[in-house]
Design an enzyme around this catalytic site. Structure first.
Site, PDB file in Angstrom:
ATOM      1  N   HIS A  20      -1.780  -9.048 -25.332  1.00  0.00           N
ATOM      2  CA  HIS A  20      -2.845  -8.051 -25.302  1.00  0.00           C
ATOM      3  C   HIS A  20      -3.364  -7.829 -26.716  1.00  0.00           C
ATOM      4  CE1 HIS A  20       1.008  -5.946 -25.796  1.00  0.00           C
ATOM      5  NE2 HIS A  20       0.351  -5.112 -26.575  1.00  0.00           N
ATOM      6  N   ALA A  21      -4.606  -7.400 -26.812  1.00  0.00           N
ATOM      7  CA  ALA A  21      -5.214  -7.167 -28.120  1.00  0.00           C
ATOM      8  C   ALA A  21      -6.447  -6.293 -27.946  1.00  0.00           C
ATOM      9  CB  ALA A  21      -5.600  -8.485 -28.786  1.00  0.00           C
TER      10      ALA A  21
END
Length: 725
Positions: A644-645
């Site tokens: 995730h980012a």
């Protein structure tokens, strides 16, 4: 006009002999005389701050409230000054309505607004508004009609006094309750009421004075009726103006989010600009404008300024507040000595004073006890927490008066009937609330069993997640890395005052997480819904440390892999999951992924999102993902990974899922290849619900039954059906 205004302002604060010929100074006095006058102004300011600073140190050691101590110092200094021929400068120091309303109030109101707990304010908004509006009107009526019946004061003058004395003053109240450390809910009730009813009192005072003036000394019924509409207009207008100014200022903050100096200056402009624009140009409540501006700026702070600047801005306003309080409370003591000695014969007003003090307390009781019990009745019917009797007693006894009543009473014209009597009665009541009620409020809190909050979580239901380590050094190292992880996620992190360095408080919006180091154990305190996210952060941290710290092998070595970290939920009850399906589509699930490496799997999932319109700039998203993976591995072990980012490539939270039958090497803590991946992208500058989504995904994937079903799935439809169930 400018010269006259400066002369009037200067005459209210400094001795007449110093400012003789002040208009000529503005229009061509010698440079030497100008230098002398500026020197005196600076000297007096520095002297007051010096006295306040040393007094604060001494008063804290004596466990005595700073605010009350400064008033006493002002009274003593004012009393001594009358016996010394050379003390003319001190004798001339006196507060004025302009100084209080235009210099002191905007600072203290804005400081209170940016530091107030908005969640508690909203939760207690109904009783606060009832006390600030209806309660103040009841109190003013009880005082006014009571004094006109029991003393020689006419009804108009008695009601005028009732309006100005019924408001609990934010200058005195906010400062005092910070000093004594009251519970946050009680502080919110008292602070909120004092801020709101300060504006209410000013408006009510103006309406009554206008009605008296137009009625030839008597109240005009038509003006009272029209005053109700003016009352509503002035308060709501102030909120609207302040909201617009605060919103505009917060957008200007975003133009240079890292410029701390500019943000401090802009916050000062917003605080005073909102007050002046509302009061001078729109003729609405400046106090409500400063309050609304502060609340808006604080609400948008996490997206408008750089994370670390929030704490610095609050500290700057703590400094402004200290300076304002120092001046107002010392000069309040000096002013009261001056008014008592020089404004008529106080003995003529002694009878009214002795009647007014208990009457004001009775009026305060009538303000609280009919309103709060009725409010509690509705709360109990709804099954919600009520305001306890002990808090009601503190609301009564903690209703201090201070600078605002002084500003209002000094604004009464010299030719107003019984002005000197109203002055003396006002000063006597202010002194009583500060010197008697203010010095005994802590004692009363102790007798009622009211203690400062032992937890920053207030009334929230929380659970503890405990992580044990083989050494205290390793536990401290992990704590430091988790500190960095939460910092990068936008949490405002502060050291707790009781044990600096080993106890941290993490805040982001309404989320609060406590992190305490207890020897070899790291204790994370949070609401139950945050547990899964905390576990995920801990796993990511341990995986990251594995590559750099040799001693981490005691925890995550191949022969002793990290188990999936889980914590029991509160009382064994399940925690409600976030609706992940609202952020996922069938078209964004791919089975199988043909990738043979971690980077290839990420690229494949990004292409799925791009094809479905979930990401506009796959290259940018990929760069942000790789940057995130380089700083913290997102493999959970047991064949699962949640990369995730935050990125500018998406406008909303976006999820894609994929299944790799043969698995890819991901560097997971147990060394097993990752077979199931959940890719999540969040907007760069939007706080959004991504933490809740991540927690829910972790909760779903940690179920053994769901894992087996997911790994056995043959197509996207099966995965979507499994997750839906």
């Amino acid at each position: 006009n400018q010269a006259r205004a400066f002369q009037q302002l200067a005459g209210m604060v400094y001795p007449d002999h110093i400012f003789t010929g002040w208009p000529q100074f503005l229009t061509g006095r010698s440079n030497q005389k100008m230098e002398n006058q500026i020197f005196v102004i600076v000297l007096m300011a520095i002297t007051i701050l010096t006295v306040a600073a040393f007094a604060s140190l001494g008063l804290k050691k004596l466990n005595f409230p700073d605010t009350i101590g400064l008033v006493i110092i002002g009274l003593v200094a004012g009393g001594l000054a009358w016996g010394f021929e050379g003390a003319g400068i001190v004798r001339g120091l006196e507060l004025s309505p302009e100084i209080i309303l235009y210099l002191i109030l905007p600072c203290l109101i804005f400081d209170a607004a940016i530091n107030i707990d908005v969640r508690l304010l909203v939760k207690n908004l109904v009783p606060i508004l009832l006390l600030a509006a209806l309660g103040l009107v009841i109190s003013a009526a009880v005082v006014g009609f009571g004094l006109s019946w029991l003393t020689f004061l006419p009804l108009g003058g008695a009601l005028l006094f009732g309006a100005l004395i019924s408001a609990t003053d934010p200058v005195a109240v906010i400062a005092l309750f910070k000093d004594i450390g009251a519970p946050r809910r009680l502080v919110t009730l008292i602070d909120g009421e004092s801020v709101f009813n300060d504006a209410t009192a000013i408006v009510l005072f103006t309406i009554i004075f206008s009605a008296i003036s137009s009625g030839g000394g008597n109240l005009g019924e038509a003006n009272i009726v029209s005053g109700i509409f003016q009352f509503i207009l002035v308060l709501t207008g102030g909120l609207l103006v302040g909201g617009v100014v605060g919103l505009t200022g917060s957008f200007v903050f975003q133009l240079d989010k890292a410029n701390l100096v500019l943000q401090k200056v802009l916050s000062l402009i917003v605080a005073y600009g909102s007050f002046l624009i509302a009061d001078h140009f729109f003729h609405v409540s400046g106090v409500m404008a400063s309050l609304a501006a502060g609340l808006v700026v604080r609400y948008r702070a996490e997206v408008a300024v750089k994370l670390h600047n929030i704490d610095n801005i609050e500290q700057a306003w703590g400094f402004f507040s200290f300076v304002a309080n120092s001046f107002v409370f010392i000069m309040l003591g000096l002013t009261e000595v001056h008014l008592i000695l020089y404004k008529g014969n106080i003995l003529d007003s002694l009878g009214v004073i002795l009647i007014s003090i208990p009457l004001v307390l009775i009026a305060r009781a009538f303000c609280i006890w009919p309103i709060i019990p009725i409010y509690n009745l509705f709360r109990k019917k709804a099954g919600r927490e009520s305001i306890p009797f002990s808090y009601q007693a503190i609301l009564l006894w903690g209703g201090l008066r201070g600078a605002v009543p002084v500003a209002l009473v000094l604004a009464i014209p010299q030719d107003f009937p019984y002005r000197d009597t109203i002055l003396h009665v006002t000063m006597a009541n202010i002194l009583f609330t500060l010197l008697v009620q203010g010095t005994t409020i802590k004692w009363l809190m102790d007798r009622l069993g009211i203690k400062p909050d032992v937890s920053e979580f207030d009334d929230r239901k929380v659970v503890e997640t405990r992580f044990g380590f083989p050494t205290s050094g390793l536990a401290g190292l992990v704590m430091g890395r988790i500190h960095e992880a939460f910092d990068s996620e936008g949490f405002l992190i502060r050291e707790k005052e009781d044990s600096a360095g080993s106890s941290l408080l993490l805040r982001k919006g309404s989320q609060i997480i406590g992190m305490d180091l207890d020897g070899k154990t790291l204790v994370m305190t949070s609401e139950a819904r945050e547990i899964d996210y905390i576990n995920m952060v801990m796993q990511e941290t341990l995986v990251d440390l594995k590559a750099t710290v040799a001693s981490i092998q005691d925890v995550v070595g191949p022969e002793n892999p990290v188990p999936t970290l889980r914590a029991p939920l509160a009382n064994g009850n399940p925690v409600s999951s976030f609706n992940v399906l609202g952020f996922m589509r069938l078209a964004r699930i791919k089975v199988p992924l043909v990738a043979k490496s971690k980077e290839a799997a990420l690229t494949e999932l990004l292409s799925v999102l791009a094809a479905d319109g979930g990401v506009d700039q796959p290259e940018q998203a990929m760069a942000d993902l790789l940057e995130r993976e380089a700083s913290m591995n997102t493999g959970l072990g047991r064949g699962l990974a949640i990369p995730h980012a935050k990125t500018l490539a998406v406008e909303t939270e976006t999820i894609a899922m994929g299944l790799v039958p043969d698995g890819v090497d991901y560097g997971a803590p147990d060394g097993k290849p990752v077979r199931f991946m959940v890719l999540m992208l969040s907007p760069k500058n939007d706080p959004g619900p991504h933490l809740q989504i991540l927690s829910s995904v972790v909760r779903i994937l940690n179920s053994d039954g769901i894992q087996q079903a997911l790994f056995a799935a043959k197509n996207s439809e099966e995965i979507f059906r499994i997750v839906r169930l």
